[in-house]
Each structure stands twice: as C-alpha cells, then as structure tokens.
Design an enzyme around this catalytic site. Structure first.
Site, PDB file in Angstrom:
ATOM      1  N   ASP A 345      42.386  52.126  36.756  1.00 26.61           N
ATOM      2  CA  ASP A 345      41.464  52.149  37.951  1.00 26.61           C
ATOM      3  C   ASP A 345      42.173  53.001  38.764  1.00 26.61           C
ATOM      4  O   ASP A 345      43.024  53.766  38.629  1.00 26.61           O
ATOM      5  CB  ASP A 345      41.905  50.591  38.776  1.00 26.61           C
ATOM      6  CG  ASP A 345      41.354  50.356  39.950  1.00 26.61           C
ATOM      7  OD1 ASP A 345      40.245  50.767  40.327  1.00 26.61           O
ATOM      8  OD2 ASP A 345      42.190  50.064  40.880  1.00 26.61           O
ATOM      9  N   ASP A 546      44.300  46.508  39.906  1.00 24.61           N
ATOM     10  CA  ASP A 546      45.039  45.600  40.847  1.00 24.61           C
ATOM     11  C   ASP A 546      44.314  44.929  41.670  1.00 24.61           C
ATOM     12  O   ASP A 546      44.747  44.065  42.318  1.00 24.61           O
ATOM     13  CB  ASP A 546      45.796  46.795  41.671  1.00 24.61           C
ATOM     14  CG  ASP A 546      44.991  47.419  42.623  1.00 24.61           C
ATOM     15  OD1 ASP A 546      45.137  47.193  44.001  1.00 24.61           O
ATOM     16  OD2 ASP A 546      44.031  48.058  42.191  1.00 24.61           O
ATOM     17  N   ASP A 550      38.794  44.510  39.767  1.00 22.74           N
ATOM     18  CA  ASP A 550      39.064  44.777  38.448  1.00 22.74           C
ATOM     19  C   ASP A 550      39.366  43.461  37.362  1.00 22.74           C
ATOM     20  O   ASP A 550      39.622  43.592  36.174  1.00 22.74           O
ATOM     21  CB  ASP A 550      40.383  45.446  38.453  1.00 22.74           C
ATOM     22  CG  ASP A 550      40.522  46.841  38.965  1.00 22.74           C
ATOM     23  OD1 ASP A 550      39.361  47.417  38.926  1.00 22.74           O
ATOM     24  OD2 ASP A 550      41.281  47.096  40.003  1.00 22.74           O
TER      25      ASP A 550
END
Length: 666
Positions: A345, A546, A550
């Site tokens: 990410d 995080d 996600d």
C-alpha cells in the site's frame, strides 16, 4: 481548503497526526472463549505440578495436578477427535491425546502432560485470533452512521435509520457528520475525508456531480446527496463482506507435520494395535506384550516431531516481537517464509500518512522570499484545522518563522481560506478556485508543474494578486527504498504498488523507490482482484497495508502484514502480523527470519525421524529396554528443542538485517 471543523462526533485523530478512521472497538475478552479458559487451566496446573515433581515431592502431591492437566487440556481435542472418528477420519488431536494417555500408562506422566498443554494452547491461540478478526469486522459497520437526515420533496427533513434509505432518496450531510449512504452530490461543496475507502491521505473536494461513500467524514460544508446504492450494497458493507468471505474461504493453514497427520496417525495406531494383538494370538504373555506395545507407542509418538516444528517458529516469533513485529501464530511465521511476491500500500505504509510542505515557490515580482511566503501562508492558515493548513503551519514552525496574527478569518469549503494579515488581505487555497479565470498564467503554470510531480498545489494571494505556490505531499518513509530493494531480493520479484491514491502521486512515489508495477485509484475490491490475479499466476502474495481499505486484500493474501502505529482496527486484526513500531525495514528481516526458521524445522524433522526410526526398528527387531527407549525419545526431544531455541538470540535478527543490507548494496 476548510476552516476549523465543528464535528458532531470526534475527528479520527488529533491535528498533526496521521489520519486514520477507526471503527469503535468491540473486543471479545480472551477468557470469554472456552478454549482459552481450558488452555489456561491446563497450563496453570502443569506449572504447579512440574516443580513439585522435579523437587522430589511424593506422587500424591503432583499426580492429581497432572491428571487435572490431562482433563482440562485434553477433553476438547479428544472430543473433537472422537467426532472426527464418526466421520471416518483420524486427526492428530486424538493421536496426541492417546499418546499422552499411553505415556501416562507406563509412567511418563510429564511427557503426556506437556503434549496436552502444547495442543491446548495452540487451539486457544487460534480461537482468539478468529474471535478478534470477527470483532473488527463487526466494528467496521459502526463507521457508517446509524441515522441519516432524509430530505423530502417538499424540503422537509426527517431523521431515519441509515439502513432504511433507498436508492433515489436525498440526504443532507451536515459539517462534521459521516455520510450515511453511497451516492452523488446534488448541491453544496465540502471536502470529505475518505481514507477509510480509498486510503487517500488528504480530504477530497466534493461538489455537485461527485461521488461520496458511506462512512466517510464530511468537512465544514453541507452536502445534499442523492442515494445511488442500497445501504446493504455500499462500499463499506462490501468491505465487510469481502473480509468475511476471504477469511472464510482462505485455504486452511497447517504446519508441515499436520499435513501428514492422517497417514502418520493411522500408521502408528495400526502398528501399535498389531504389536499388541498379534503376539497374544500366538500365545504371548499379556504383560510383556502390553509393555512392548506401550514402548513402541512412546518411541513412535510424534513428541519430537511436534517440538521439531514448534520451537524454531515460536523462537522466531519471540525474536520478532522483541524487535517490534507481532507475528500472530506459528502458522503465520511458517507462511511468511513462503512468500514470493509483495504488494505494498502507499499511504501510511510506504509514506508516513501525514502531508508535509515539499516545495515553496515565490512568484517573480512578488518581492517575497521562501520564508516570507511561508510565513504569510501560515499566518492565514493558523486558525484552520484542515490537514493542508496544519502542514503549512508545521512547516513554518519547523523553520522557526514568526507568524503574525490573522484577523477576519473566513473559510470557503473546497476553495480555501482568507484572512487579514498585517493589514493585507491574504488568501490561501486551490489555484483553480482562487484564480477562477483571472489572469495568473505564471501561478497556473507553477501549480501545474507541482501537480504533475504528484504534489498538491496551494496558491497564496495577497490583495488578490498571486504571490506564490506551495507544494504539499505525503512524506516518503526514509527506509522505503531500501525495503523495496530488500523485498525484491528476497522474493525474486519486484514489489507491486496497490493504492487508492491518484495515479500521478502514485507514479511519483514509485519512481523514487524503484517500483515499476503501479496500480493506482483502486477501491478495496480492486485490490482484492489484483491479489487474486497474482495468486492465480502461482504467486504466494504478501500484502502490506494499514487502512480499512486494505483489510480485504490483507485477508485474501497468502500472508498480510499491517503497519501498527496508525493502522485501523480492522487491518490490525485481519493481518497475520503487525509492525508495531512502524519500522518498514523490519519486514524483509522478519521474512528472512521465517525462512531460517523453516530451515531449522527441516533440520529438526530429520533429527527426529532418525531417532524415531532407530528406536522403532530396535523395538521391533529386538528388545528395547523401556528406560533406554524413553531416554532416546527424550534425548531427541531435547536436541530438537535446543536447536530450535537458537532463533531466540539477537544474532538471528541481526543476520537478517545484514542480509537485507547486502542486497541493498551496503
């Protein structure tokens, strides 16, 4: 840009910190789980009995404690094993209980009790992990407000349950409220924090025609929104469904030894029964035959094999925990070493998740240098709580600049702020909105250059004349480039960037850290699709993220790691491991540690197999004295246990760090 929020509920974080919307916590208490209660009771009883036995106390002192250990820790796996027998399968749980009882039958009570405690604790940890994930999935639904303000055709307003909204309804979202349903803006302008859905680090300006999502946080402007999706089909509801589906359909994970449990269990039981029954058929005496069968069961029992697997993995878990990485189970530690593709990410993972001023561009003829331009902008922004305003004020504070007081502060949602600073009218905000077609070619070109580089451009005007442009961006973590390089070296494939942020910002960051495969503008379901695509190509994917957005990808991946400091509850509970201190560089190190643990597991399995085979052959081909059989069995257990404990040493972690440094050319 907007002024100070007047929320109806607290903002996600305090000003100046990473912005992460977090669902209220609904945590199941550990001791509320029966598996945890029984495992805790077994462990306490075992720890009470062990010192009594070792200190030479009479058997009546420690014997009942061991018996209670067998009952409390063994009845659940034993009952589960009996139920499995009804389905005509034999699992390792039942085998462990039988082996423990067999050990007790010939006097090896300690061995059996230890085996019971190991299996009870393992089952409890699995139950806790499952419950915590379910807690966070349920808590995520609280991000969407329970009620919404519906506007009737005659303009009247009524408060209704959000779940009762229907497609075509119009709702009013006041400043500071969460959006009640997925829809499209009909009227109004504001900026909406939609990090829960897209992971974007900054609020997004919304005006008529723009899409908004349920559960996202509105800024200071009021919005009238037309509902376009049923609440049960909102993006936030689909995130919940995807996490539940991925967690439920993910292939059951097993340690290596458990993969052969059926054959080993059947073979051991059959051999023990044959060794007991056949000699009796041919007239052998009962007692020596029973003793021989029990000796066989002890030397053939998988105690050493179980310890061959667990100590290296548990030692690696403990070592990782000391260095800020929480690995949730031995299964996870084993799986980490299998990954051959990493998906990262962007916001909050490769970056810090907090916007910072990166560029200060005074315009020609403004008569201002960088410090003067920044000081004027910070003075005007000082009353605002907007993340961009905080970035400007923090930048001025970092440079030690004096910011004069501002008067007549006004905020226009989606446009910017105005204030009187030192007797002059100062405006700070969106270049396109502030210029609004006025002559400002130089300012527009400068802003376009910054935006092309992935920055957010902020125009500063004094007395309606553009005087400078500020560039603001999320700050890249210092160790991001080295981590990407180390992960590429470990897995043999370059990492992939999966982000909900805009393509320009994603491309700029990827170029800085050497990532070539960039997939931007992704919603949660798009991230899951990308992970599934890589998995379909035969890759074992590690996802690092995080945010709430996600979580579905973390659940769908072969292994998921969450950044702990600013991670959402759902991401932290869904992930298999958590980087507690937010040190990105620990990820390749823990992957390397997992691979070393797997190598030690193989070593231990070889050692255990050699001992078991030798003792079994001796027992079958000759007469193996029981004390010697027990000594050989215990000796192999001690050897593999000590071999696995090597990974407790700090040198094991440092070795992983050095390997990462070497791969990075250092």
């Amino acid at each position: 840009m907007t002024s100070t929020l007047t929320p109806t509920e607290p903002p996600a974080t305090a000003p100046g910190t990473s912005r992460v919307a977090v669902a209220p916590r609904r945590r199941t208490r550990i001791l509320a789980l029966p598996e945890a209660r029984w495992a805790a009771a077994a462990l306490v009883l075992f720890l009470a009995a062990l010192p009594l036995q070792l200190l030479g106390a009479p058997s009546w002192a420690w014997g009942p404690l061991y018996a209670l250990t067998y009952v409390t820790g063994g009845w659940e796996p034993g009952w589960a094993g009996l139920r499995a027998l009804r389905e005509k399968t034999l699992d390792v749980d039942l085998l462990m209980v039988v082996a423990a009882i067999g050990a007790a039958a010939i006097g090896q009570v300690l061995d059996g009790a230890l085996l019971i405690v190991i299996f009870a604790t393992s089952g409890a940890l699995e139950a806790v992990a499952t419950a915590r994930t379910a807690d966070s999935v349920r808590g995520l639904l609280d991000l969407a407000p329970a009620t919404a303000t519906r506007v009737a055709d005659d303009g009247s307003e009524e408060t209704v349950p959000s779940a009762g909204l229907r497609i075509g309804d119009t709702i009013l979202v006041r400043p500071g409220e969460r959006v009640g349903a997925d829809g499209r803006v009909l009227d109004g302008a504001s900026e909406v924090d939609q990090a829960t859905i897209t992971g974007e680090p900054l609020p997004v300006a919304k005006e008529p025609g723009d899409e908004v999502f349920a559960g996202t946080l509105n800024g200071t402007g009021a919005l009238r929104v037309k509902v376009e999706r049923d609440p049960s089909d909102s993006v936030i509801a689909r995130i919940v469904a995807m996490v539940e589906e991925a967690s439920g359909t993910k292939a059951p994970t097993q340690l290596f030894i458990e993969k052969v449990e059926q054959r080993y269990s059947l073979g051991m039981v059959a051999a023990t029964l044959a060794l007991f029954a056949l000699p009796l058929v041919f007239g052998a005496a009962l007692q020596p035959t029973l003793l021989r069968a029990m000796t066989f069961m002890i030397v053939a029992s998988p105690c050493a094999v179980v310890l061959a697997t667990m100590p290296p993995l548990l030692s690696a878990i403990a070592n990782a925990g000391r260095h800020g990485v929480l690995v949730k189970s031995a299964v996870v530690m084993e799986r980490l070493g299998q990954v051959d593709q990493v998906a990262l990410d962007k916001t909050g993972t490769l970056t810090e998740g907090t916007p910072r001023v990166t560029d200060i561009r005074p315009l020609p003829g403004s008569g201002l240098d960088e410090d003067a331009l920044l000081a004027m902008a910070a003075a005007a922004e000082h009353p605002s709580e907007h993340p961009l305003a905080r970035a400007v004020v923090d930048a001025a504070r970092t440079r030690g600049l004096d910011t004069p007081p501002a008067e007549d502060f006004v905020s226009a949602p989606g446009t910017g702020v105005t204030a009187t600073v030192g007797g002059k009218a100062v405006a700070v905000g969106s270049p396109a909105r502030l210029l609004n077609g006025r002559d400002g070619i130089t300012a527009a070109v400068t802003a376009a250059e910054l935006e092309q580089d992935g920055r957010t451009a902020v125009l500063v005007e004094i007395e309606d004349h553009p005087v400078g442009v500020l560039g603001i961006a999320d700050r890249l973590r210092d160790e991001a480039g080295a981590t990407v390089s180390a992960l590429a070296g470990l897995t043999g494939h370059p990492p992939v960037l999966l982000t909900g942020d805009n393509p320009r910002a994603a491309a700029r960051l990827a170029a800085e850290i050497g990532v070539t495969d960039v997939r931007a503008g992704l919603l949660p379901q798009d991230k899951v699709a990308a992970v599934q695509e890589m998995a379909a190509a035969g890759r074992k994917v590690l996802v690092v993220g995080d945010g709430v957005n996600d979580a579905p990808a973390l659940a769908a991946a072969h292994t998921g790691i969450a950044m702990g400091r600013a991670g959402s509850d759902l991401a932290l509970e869904t992930a298999d491991a958590v980087v507690v201190r937010d040190e990105l560089a620990t990820i390749p190190t823990v992957v390397g540690l997992s691979r070393r643990a797997r190598r030690l597991v193989v070593q231990n399995l070889v050692i255990a197999s050699v001992f078991i085979t030798g003792l079994v052959v001796w027992d079958l081909a000759g007469t193996l004295p029981l004390p010697l059989g027990v000594a050989g069995h215990e000796g192999s257990t001690v050897i593999v246990g000590l071999n696995g404990l090597r990974l407790l040493a700090d040198s094991a972690w440092r070795r992983g760090e050095r390997r990462g440094d070497t791969r990075n050319g250092r």
